[in-house]
Design an enzyme around this catalytic site. Structure first.
Site, PDB file in Angstrom:
ATOM      1  N   ARG A  67      -6.385   2.585 -13.675  1.00 47.88           N
ATOM      2  CA  ARG A  67      -6.705   2.187 -12.292  1.00 47.88           C
ATOM      3  C   ARG A  67      -7.841   1.168 -12.245  1.00 47.88           C
ATOM      4  O   ARG A  67      -7.863   0.270 -11.411  1.00 47.88           O
ATOM      5  CB  ARG A  67      -7.145   3.427 -11.488  1.00 47.88           C
ATOM      6  CG  ARG A  67      -5.994   4.180 -10.899  1.00 47.88           C
ATOM      7  CD  ARG A  67      -6.471   5.369 -10.081  1.00 47.88           C
ATOM      8  NE  ARG A  67      -5.378   6.302  -9.940  1.00 47.88           N
ATOM      9  CZ  ARG A  67      -4.460   6.235  -8.982  1.00 47.88           C
ATOM     10  NH1 ARG A  67      -4.518   5.310  -8.064  1.00 47.88           N
ATOM     11  NH2 ARG A  67      -3.483   7.114  -8.934  1.00 47.88           N
ATOM     12  N   MET A  92       0.593   2.189  -0.796  1.00 45.69           N
ATOM     13  CA  MET A  92       0.770   3.580  -1.200  1.00 45.69           C
ATOM     14  C   MET A  92       0.108   3.886  -2.544  1.00 45.69           C
ATOM     15  O   MET A  92       0.636   4.644  -3.351  1.00 45.69           O
ATOM     16  CB  MET A  92       2.271   3.922  -1.243  1.00 45.69           C
ATOM     17  CG  MET A  92       2.991   3.645   0.054  1.00 45.69           C
ATOM     18  SD  MET A  92       2.214   4.401   1.506  1.00 45.69           S
ATOM     19  CE  MET A  92       2.879   6.048   1.386  1.00 45.69           C
ATOM     20  N   LEU A  95      -6.991   4.462  -3.917  1.00 42.13           N
ATOM     21  CA  LEU A  95      -8.035   3.583  -4.463  1.00 42.13           C
ATOM     22  C   LEU A  95      -9.204   4.444  -4.937  1.00 42.13           C
ATOM     23  O   LEU A  95      -9.546   5.447  -4.291  1.00 42.13           O
ATOM     24  CB  LEU A  95      -8.480   2.601  -3.378  1.00 42.13           C
ATOM     25  CG  LEU A  95      -7.378   1.618  -2.950  1.00 42.13           C
ATOM     26  CD1 LEU A  95      -7.752   0.910  -1.641  1.00 42.13           C
ATOM     27  CD2 LEU A  95      -7.107   0.588  -4.046  1.00 42.13           C
ATOM     28  N   ASN A 109      -7.216   1.293   7.068  1.00 38.33           N
ATOM     29  CA  ASN A 109      -5.903   1.826   6.699  1.00 38.33           C
ATOM     30  C   ASN A 109      -5.182   2.297   7.944  1.00 38.33           C
ATOM     31  O   ASN A 109      -5.814   2.689   8.922  1.00 38.33           O
ATOM     32  CB  ASN A 109      -6.111   3.027   5.756  1.00 38.33           C
ATOM     33  CG  ASN A 109      -4.807   3.673   5.320  1.00 38.33           C
ATOM     34  OD1 ASN A 109      -3.864   2.978   4.938  1.00 38.33           O
ATOM     35  ND2 ASN A 109      -4.732   4.996   5.390  1.00 38.33           N
ATOM     36  N   HIS A 111      -2.369   5.183   9.085  1.00 42.93           N
ATOM     37  CA  HIS A 111      -1.751   6.412   8.584  1.00 42.93           C
ATOM     38  C   HIS A 111      -0.873   7.010   9.691  1.00 42.93           C
ATOM     39  O   HIS A 111      -1.288   7.053  10.851  1.00 42.93           O
ATOM     40  CB  HIS A 111      -2.854   7.417   8.175  1.00 42.93           C
ATOM     41  CG  HIS A 111      -2.297   8.666   7.579  1.00 42.93           C
ATOM     42  ND1 HIS A 111      -1.798   8.711   6.291  1.00 42.93           N
ATOM     43  CD2 HIS A 111      -2.119   9.902   8.099  1.00 42.93           C
ATOM     44  CE1 HIS A 111      -1.350   9.940   6.046  1.00 42.93           C
ATOM     45  NE2 HIS A 111      -1.539  10.677   7.126  1.00 42.93           N
ATOM     46  N   ASP A 145     -12.984   9.821   0.695  1.00 38.49           N
ATOM     47  CA  ASP A 145     -11.986  10.893   0.754  1.00 38.49           C
ATOM     48  C   ASP A 145     -10.683  10.350   1.322  1.00 38.49           C
ATOM     49  O   ASP A 145     -10.705   9.517   2.232  1.00 38.49           O
ATOM     50  CB  ASP A 145     -12.491  12.037   1.639  1.00 38.49           C
ATOM     51  CG  ASP A 145     -13.776  12.622   1.089  1.00 38.49           C
ATOM     52  OD1 ASP A 145     -13.878  12.754  -0.145  1.00 38.49           O
ATOM     53  OD2 ASP A 145     -14.680  12.907   1.905  1.00 38.49           O
ATOM     54  N   GLU A 176       2.353   2.284  15.748  1.00 36.45           N
ATOM     55  CA  GLU A 176       1.540   1.673  14.680  1.00 36.45           C
ATOM     56  C   GLU A 176       1.454   0.169  14.897  1.00 36.45           C
ATOM     57  O   GLU A 176       0.395  -0.444  14.717  1.00 36.45           O
ATOM     58  CB  GLU A 176       2.152   1.968  13.297  1.00 36.45           C
ATOM     59  CG  GLU A 176       2.135   3.442  12.922  1.00 36.45           C
ATOM     60  CD  GLU A 176       2.648   3.690  11.502  1.00 36.45           C
ATOM     61  OE1 GLU A 176       2.379   2.881  10.617  1.00 36.45           O
ATOM     62  OE2 GLU A 176       3.319   4.721  11.294  1.00 36.45           O
TER      63      GLU A 176
HETATM   64  C1  GAR Z   1       3.751   3.299   7.791  1.00 38.50           C
HETATM   65  O1  GAR Z   1       4.284   4.338   8.549  1.00 38.50           O
HETATM   66  C2  GAR Z   1       2.312   3.600   7.420  1.00 38.50           C
HETATM   67  O2  GAR Z   1       1.616   4.289   8.401  1.00 38.50           O
HETATM   68  C3  GAR Z   1       2.524   4.478   6.206  1.00 38.50           C
HETATM   69  O3  GAR Z   1       3.574   3.876   5.486  1.00 38.50           O
HETATM   70  C4  GAR Z   1       4.428   3.215   6.421  1.00 38.50           C
HETATM   71  C5  GAR Z   1       4.594   1.790   5.962  1.00 38.50           C
HETATM   72  O4  GAR Z   1       5.529   1.113   6.755  1.00 38.50           O
HETATM   73  N1  GAR Z   1       1.325   4.577   5.421  1.00 38.50           N
HETATM   74  C6  GAR Z   1       0.973   5.669   4.768  1.00 38.50           C
HETATM   75  O5  GAR Z   1       1.644   6.686   4.761  1.00 38.50           O
HETATM   76  C7  GAR Z   1      -0.338   5.560   4.019  1.00 38.50           C
HETATM   77  N2  GAR Z   1      -0.828   6.847   3.669  1.00 38.50           N
HETATM   78  P1  GAR Z   1       5.622  -0.456   6.710  1.00 38.50           P
HETATM   79  O6  GAR Z   1       5.664  -0.849   5.248  1.00 38.50           O
HETATM   80  O7  GAR Z   1       6.908  -0.773   7.429  1.00 38.50           O
HETATM   81  O8  GAR Z   1       4.412  -1.014   7.393  1.00 38.50           O
END
Ligand code: GAR
Length: 217
Positions: A67, A92, A95, A109, A111, A145, A176
């Protein structure tokens, strides 16, 4: 006014990246995307960057022995494009705390849950299994965290009796795409401050109400 220089990190489909690209193309928007970086070679997000003519690169974590080396390369790229803010848009990869420390206060971020509920993966399945009646999404500063850190914006959606994971995920994803650009706009306007671990807004208007109240439509 100089626009905030933003780097966006993706791992997959990149629909949140697209929402940020679209927002940044709006006249007068206070931020612009200077680099898109994917840790997955064939992530569709890269195609979106290409189409929008945004400089992009792949830093495939599988090509690094650990990493630290992966993040050193990531850090170099972010520094080389003079990114002032890094948006994790479906990135995904966890870090390390030393990377997060370096970018603390400049790393946000999105979520797909109403944090602090349902941190981690499989959020929609777990929300359905728990029988919650309201679900949603959160934009937050990244702290050491996982899925924690000061909350900037949240939006809520209802959970309907016959929802599948996919249906709920799609309903949340729509929100989102609203709150991520909105949070970016507020940060770029310098209206977001962190005090005692919480986000405070210098000014808040009714247009920003998605940040402070659930949208149950
Ligand atoms: C989204 O729903 C985002 O919130 C989630 O992945 C998806 C990506 O969609 N992120 C996580 O779960 C991070 N922990 P996208 O590639 O179409 O933006």
């Amino acid at each position: 006014m100089d626009r905030l220089r933003v780097a966006v990190l993706v791992s997959g489909h990149g629909s949140n990246l697209q929402a940020l690209i679209d927002a940044c193309q709006t006249p007068g928007f206070p931020a612009h995307i200077v680099r898109v970086i994917s840790n997955v070679r064939d992530a569709f997000g890269i195609q979106r960057a290409l189409k929008a003519r945004i400089p992009h690169s792949v830093i495939d974590h599988l090509e690094f022995k650990n990493r630290t080396d992966f993040e050193a390369q990531l850090n170099d790229e972010l520094v080389s494009c003079s990114a002032e803010l890094v948006c994790l848009a479906g990135f995904m990869r966890l870090l390390t705390s030393s990377f997060v420390k370096k970018w603390q206060g400049r790393l946000v971020n999105i979520h797909p849950s109403l944090l602090p509920a349902f941190k981690g993966l499989d959020t929609h399945a777990r929300a359905l299994a728990a029988g919650v009646k309201i679900a949603g999404c959160t934009v937050h500063y990244v702290s050491q965290d996982m899925d924690a850190g000061p909350i900037i914006a949240q939006a809520a959606v209802p959970v309907m009796p016959n929802d599948s994971e996919d249906i709920l995920a799609a309903r949340i994803l729509q929100q989102e795409h609203i709150i991520f650009p909105l949070a970016l706009k507020m940060i770029a306007e310098g209206r977001v401050k962190i005090k005692h671990g919480h986000v405070l807004f210098d000014e808040i208007s009714l247009d920003d109400s998605v940040i402070i109240s659930p949208r149950l439509t």
